[in-house]
Design an enzyme around this catalytic site. Structure first.
Site, PDB file in Angstrom:
ATOM      1  N   ARG A 198      33.682  38.686   5.596  1.00 11.38           N
ATOM      2  CA  ARG A 198      34.141  37.454   4.938  1.00 11.38           C
ATOM      3  C   ARG A 198      34.218  37.582   3.418  1.00 11.38           C
ATOM      4  O   ARG A 198      34.699  36.684   2.731  1.00 11.38           O
ATOM      5  CB  ARG A 198      33.265  36.277   5.352  1.00 11.38           C
ATOM      6  CG  ARG A 198      33.610  35.806   6.775  1.00 11.38           C
ATOM      7  CD  ARG A 198      32.554  34.908   7.338  1.00 11.38           C
ATOM      8  NE  ARG A 198      32.433  33.688   6.580  1.00 11.38           N
ATOM      9  CZ  ARG A 198      31.330  32.935   6.538  1.00 11.38           C
ATOM     10  NH1 ARG A 198      30.261  33.324   7.194  1.00 11.38           N
ATOM     11  NH2 ARG A 198      31.307  31.839   5.840  1.00 11.38           N
ATOM     12  N   ASP A 204      21.583  41.502   1.550  1.00 11.18           N
ATOM     13  CA  ASP A 204      22.517  40.491   1.012  1.00 11.18           C
ATOM     14  C   ASP A 204      21.794  39.202   0.627  1.00 11.18           C
ATOM     15  O   ASP A 204      22.397  38.152   0.526  1.00 11.18           O
ATOM     16  CB  ASP A 204      23.627  40.206   2.034  1.00 11.18           C
ATOM     17  CG  ASP A 204      23.114  39.552   3.307  1.00 11.18           C
ATOM     18  OD1 ASP A 204      21.880  39.431   3.464  1.00 11.18           O
ATOM     19  OD2 ASP A 204      23.952  39.153   4.140  1.00 11.18           O
ATOM     20  N   ASN A 231      27.486  35.669   2.265  1.00 19.01           N
ATOM     21  CA  ASN A 231      28.487  36.110   3.245  1.00 19.01           C
ATOM     22  C   ASN A 231      29.905  36.014   2.709  1.00 19.01           C
ATOM     23  O   ASN A 231      30.831  36.613   3.258  1.00 19.01           O
ATOM     24  CB  ASN A 231      28.396  35.263   4.521  1.00 19.01           C
ATOM     25  CG  ASN A 231      27.046  35.438   5.198  1.00 19.01           C
ATOM     26  OD1 ASN A 231      26.559  36.546   5.346  1.00 19.01           O
ATOM     27  ND2 ASN A 231      26.429  34.338   5.579  1.00 19.01           N
TER      28      ASN A 231
HETATM   29  C1  UD1 Z   1      20.148  36.548  10.568  1.00 21.20           C
HETATM   30  C2  UD1 Z   1      18.967  36.179  11.516  1.00 21.20           C
HETATM   31  C3  UD1 Z   1      18.798  34.650  11.526  1.00 21.20           C
HETATM   32  C4  UD1 Z   1      18.579  34.159  10.109  1.00 21.20           C
HETATM   33  C5  UD1 Z   1      19.714  34.610   9.188  1.00 21.20           C
HETATM   34  C6  UD1 Z   1      19.362  34.291   7.745  1.00 21.20           C
HETATM   35  C7  UD1 Z   1      18.840  37.889  13.266  1.00 21.20           C
HETATM   36  C8  UD1 Z   1      19.176  38.215  14.684  1.00 21.20           C
HETATM   37  N1  UD1 Z   1      19.247  36.674  12.834  1.00 21.20           N
HETATM   38  O1  UD1 Z   1      21.314  35.994  11.165  1.00 21.20           O
HETATM   39  O2  UD1 Z   1      17.698  34.267  12.333  1.00 21.20           O
HETATM   40  O3  UD1 Z   1      18.473  32.733  10.103  1.00 21.20           O
HETATM   41  O4  UD1 Z   1      19.908  36.039   9.274  1.00 21.20           O
HETATM   42  O5  UD1 Z   1      20.440  34.580   6.889  1.00 21.20           O
HETATM   43  O6  UD1 Z   1      18.211  38.667  12.591  1.00 21.20           O
HETATM   44  N2  UD1 Z   1      22.634  44.143   9.850  1.00 21.20           N
HETATM   45  C9  UD1 Z   1      22.659  45.493  10.018  1.00 21.20           C
HETATM   46  N3  UD1 Z   1      23.006  46.017  11.204  1.00 21.20           N
HETATM   47  C10 UD1 Z   1      23.321  45.240  12.279  1.00 21.20           C
HETATM   48  C11 UD1 Z   1      23.329  43.847  12.110  1.00 21.20           C
HETATM   49  C12 UD1 Z   1      22.976  43.327  10.886  1.00 21.20           C
HETATM   50  O7  UD1 Z   1      22.352  46.248   9.074  1.00 21.20           O
HETATM   51  O8  UD1 Z   1      23.616  45.819  13.330  1.00 21.20           O
HETATM   52  C13 UD1 Z   1      22.261  43.599   8.551  1.00 21.20           C
HETATM   53  C14 UD1 Z   1      23.435  42.910   7.874  1.00 21.20           C
HETATM   54  O9  UD1 Z   1      24.082  43.801   6.993  1.00 21.20           O
HETATM   55  C15 UD1 Z   1      22.756  41.796   7.095  1.00 21.20           C
HETATM   56  C16 UD1 Z   1      21.519  41.477   7.940  1.00 21.20           C
HETATM   57  O10 UD1 Z   1      21.292  42.604   8.759  1.00 21.20           O
HETATM   58  O11 UD1 Z   1      22.317  42.235   5.825  1.00 21.20           O
HETATM   59  C17 UD1 Z   1      21.650  40.200   8.782  1.00 21.20           C
HETATM   60  O12 UD1 Z   1      22.688  40.319   9.730  1.00 21.20           O
HETATM   61  P1  UD1 Z   1      23.659  39.119  10.060  1.00 21.20           P
HETATM   62  O13 UD1 Z   1      24.557  39.526  11.125  1.00 21.20           O
HETATM   63  O14 UD1 Z   1      24.239  38.599   8.787  1.00 21.20           O
HETATM   64  O15 UD1 Z   1      22.632  38.054  10.682  1.00 21.20           O
HETATM   65  P2  UD1 Z   1      22.812  36.496  10.742  1.00 21.20           P
HETATM   66  O16 UD1 Z   1      23.683  36.096  11.896  1.00 21.20           O
HETATM   67  O17 UD1 Z   1      23.144  35.959   9.397  1.00 21.20           O
HETATM   68 CA    CA Z   2      23.920  36.783   7.343  1.00 19.10          CA
END
Ligand code: UD1
Ligand code: CA
Length: 450
Positions: A17, A107, A229
């Site tokens: 995004r 982030d 995001n």
């Molecule tokens: C996540 C949390 C949620 C919380 C929110 C706060 C989980 C499952 N959920 O949701 O409870 O309220 O953050 O902002 O943790 N990332 C990786 N590899 C992956 C997936 C993610 O490195 O395979 C990293 C992303 O780059 C990011 C972070 O982990 O920095 C969070 O991932 P994202 O998919 O943004 O989680 P949210 O749905 O925002």
């Molecule tokens: Ca996030």
């Protein structure tokens, strides 16, 4: 804290995004990439080792992380299968026993060392798992923290939550702390049976509770834990960050005449009793010493302004500009890689690059150092107590010794010895009465046209 602490920074997301060719964590707040803020904060909280989990083709994130924390280890998460899967990519790092492991997102740049320390205190106090939460104005999209009798029982992701759970406003900020001894066991037990089909790190909470572990939530301010995001959230974070910088500066004894219009970098260093007028921008690497005044609409980067100097209005200080004590840099003056010594004055419309201007030398309006010949940069050396007349051009390399005078409008290409007068311009001649003749001729020509 004496305990050893591993910090795992998750930074594998590209952040679709953001609509950017650059990985999300490389976008900047206060001229430092998001991941840099996070690394600085965990270092401040005493992390003894740091692991950064990046996506494939994120060499620049790795390089930048190592520049900030040379001993940081980077791990690549090849498929993006969820936050627990991302943590697992750093398994090599947590196989070494650490007392505490913090998992955080690259982030989420505004979380302070203080908050990371609060998580560590909870672990020291006996918690096996601690989760950072916040009261959300609008909880949509966040994992909800399900707390009962002081124990955090579960984190329910938006997509998996019941209506009752969705009504909860206490949300997961995404930052978790673990006792080093339990992390591997919890991560290995996480599966992907949820609405997104991802390995959720947040499931560690329910698993830990099943094993009767002590799981708690620690509270933070929403403004501090906001994640990024999209570009609007990036701008919001910048605003919060600038607000913190401005307040800190004013607390430290710096006058900001109109704080909302001054922009700082993460590393701006200003001593007390400096006055900053409105609309000043500090790029990275600026130091301003006590008593100096930065006047309106000036732009400074990688430079030093010493005690009691004044800069601006409308001045531009570029990398390696050094403005000496009590020196004056005035309007529309650009200084680059130049040492302006104590008490020197360059007050109007000048470019001084790759140069030294000696103590108390006065540089007149419109002076230019010609430092570049299209291939190489050359140095201009102007001694102390000189007077450089207006509209002079100094063609580098060239040296002007102490006490010399440069006549206005000169093009100086050769060495000027101490106390000499250099004249480098065509000599003026006056032709008596010629002005009047020209005027009459032009008036007649114009009359003939109409
Ligand atoms: C996540 C949390 C949620 C919380 C929110 C706060 C989980 C499952 N959920 O949701 O409870 O309220 O953050 O902002 O943790 N990332 C990786 N590899 C992956 C997936 C993610 O490195 O395979 C990293 C992303 O780059 C990011 C972070 O982990 O920095 C969070 O991932 P994202 O998919 O943004 O989680 P949210 O749905 O925002
Ligand atoms: Ca996030």
């Amino acid at each position: 804290m004496d305990n050893s602490c591993l910090a795992i920074v998750l930074a594998a997301g590209m952040g679709t995004r953001m609509r950017s060719a650059m990985p999300k964590v490389m976008h900047e707040i206060g001229n430092l990439p998001l991941v840099g803020h996070v690394l600085n904060a965990v270092q401040g909280a005493g992390a003894t080792s740091i692991a950064v989990v990046v996506g494939p083709d994120m060499d620049e994130v790795e390089a930048r992380a190592k520049k900030i924390v040379p001993q940081a280890r980077c791990f690549v998460q090849t498929d993006r299968l969820g936050t627990a899967h991302a943590v697992q990519a750093a398994e090599v790092a947590y196989m070494d026993e650490h007392d505490h492991v913090l998992v955080l997102f690259g982030d989420t740049p505004l979380v302070t060392s203080d908050t990371f320390n609060r998580l560590r205190f909870r672990l020291q106090d006996g918690a096996d798992v601690v989760v950072l939460g916040f009261e959300a104005d609008n909880p949509f999209g966040y994992g909800r923290l399900i707390v009962e009798n002081g124990q955090l029982n579960a984190i329910r992701e938006e997509k998996d939550a019941s209506d009752a759970e969705r009504a909860v406003t206490f949300c997961n900020a995404g930052i978790m702390g673990f006792k080093g001894s339990v992390l591997k066991q919890l991560i290995d037990a996480i599966d992907n049976s949820n609405a997104k089909g991802e390995y959720y790190l947040t499931d560690a909470v329910e698993i830990a509770r099943k094993h009767d572990m002590n799981v708690v939530a620690e509270k933070a301010d929403e403004a501090e834990v906001q994640g990024i995001n999209n570009r609007e959230q990036l701008a919001n974070c910048e605003k919060v960050f600038q607000g913190v910088m401005r307040s800190t500066m004013m607390e430290d004894g710096i006058t900001l005449v109109d704080p909302d219009t001054v922009h700082f970098s993460y590393d701006t260093k200003i001593e007390n009793d400096v006055v900053i007028e409105p609309n000043v921008v500090f790029g990275p690497g600026v130091v301003v010493e006590t008593g100096a005044r930065i006047r309106a609409f000036s732009h400074l980067e990688q430079c030093v302004v010493k005690r009691d100097a004044t800069v601006g209005p409308y001045a531009r200080l570029r990398p390696k500009a050094e403005i000496g004590e009590g020196a004056h840099i005035g309007n529309f003056v650009e200084i680059k890689n130049a040492r302006i010594e104590n008490g020197a004055k360059i007050n109007h419309l000048s470019y001084i690059g790759d140069a030294r201007v000696g103590e108390k030398t006065n540089v007149g309006a419109g002076t230019i150092t010609c430092n570049y010949d299209g291939f190489l940069k050359h140095h201009t050396d102007i001694g102390a107590g000189c007077f450089v007349g207006s509209d002079s051009v100094l063609v580098a390399p060239v040296t002007v010794e102490d006490g010399a005078y440069i006549a206005a409008g000169s093009v100086v290409t050769e060495f000027v010895p101490q106390d000499a007068l250099a004249l480098g311009r065509a000599r003026q001649t006056n032709k008596a009465g010629r002005g009047k003749i020209i005027r009459q001729r032009l008036a007649a020509a114009k009359a003939g046209q109409s």
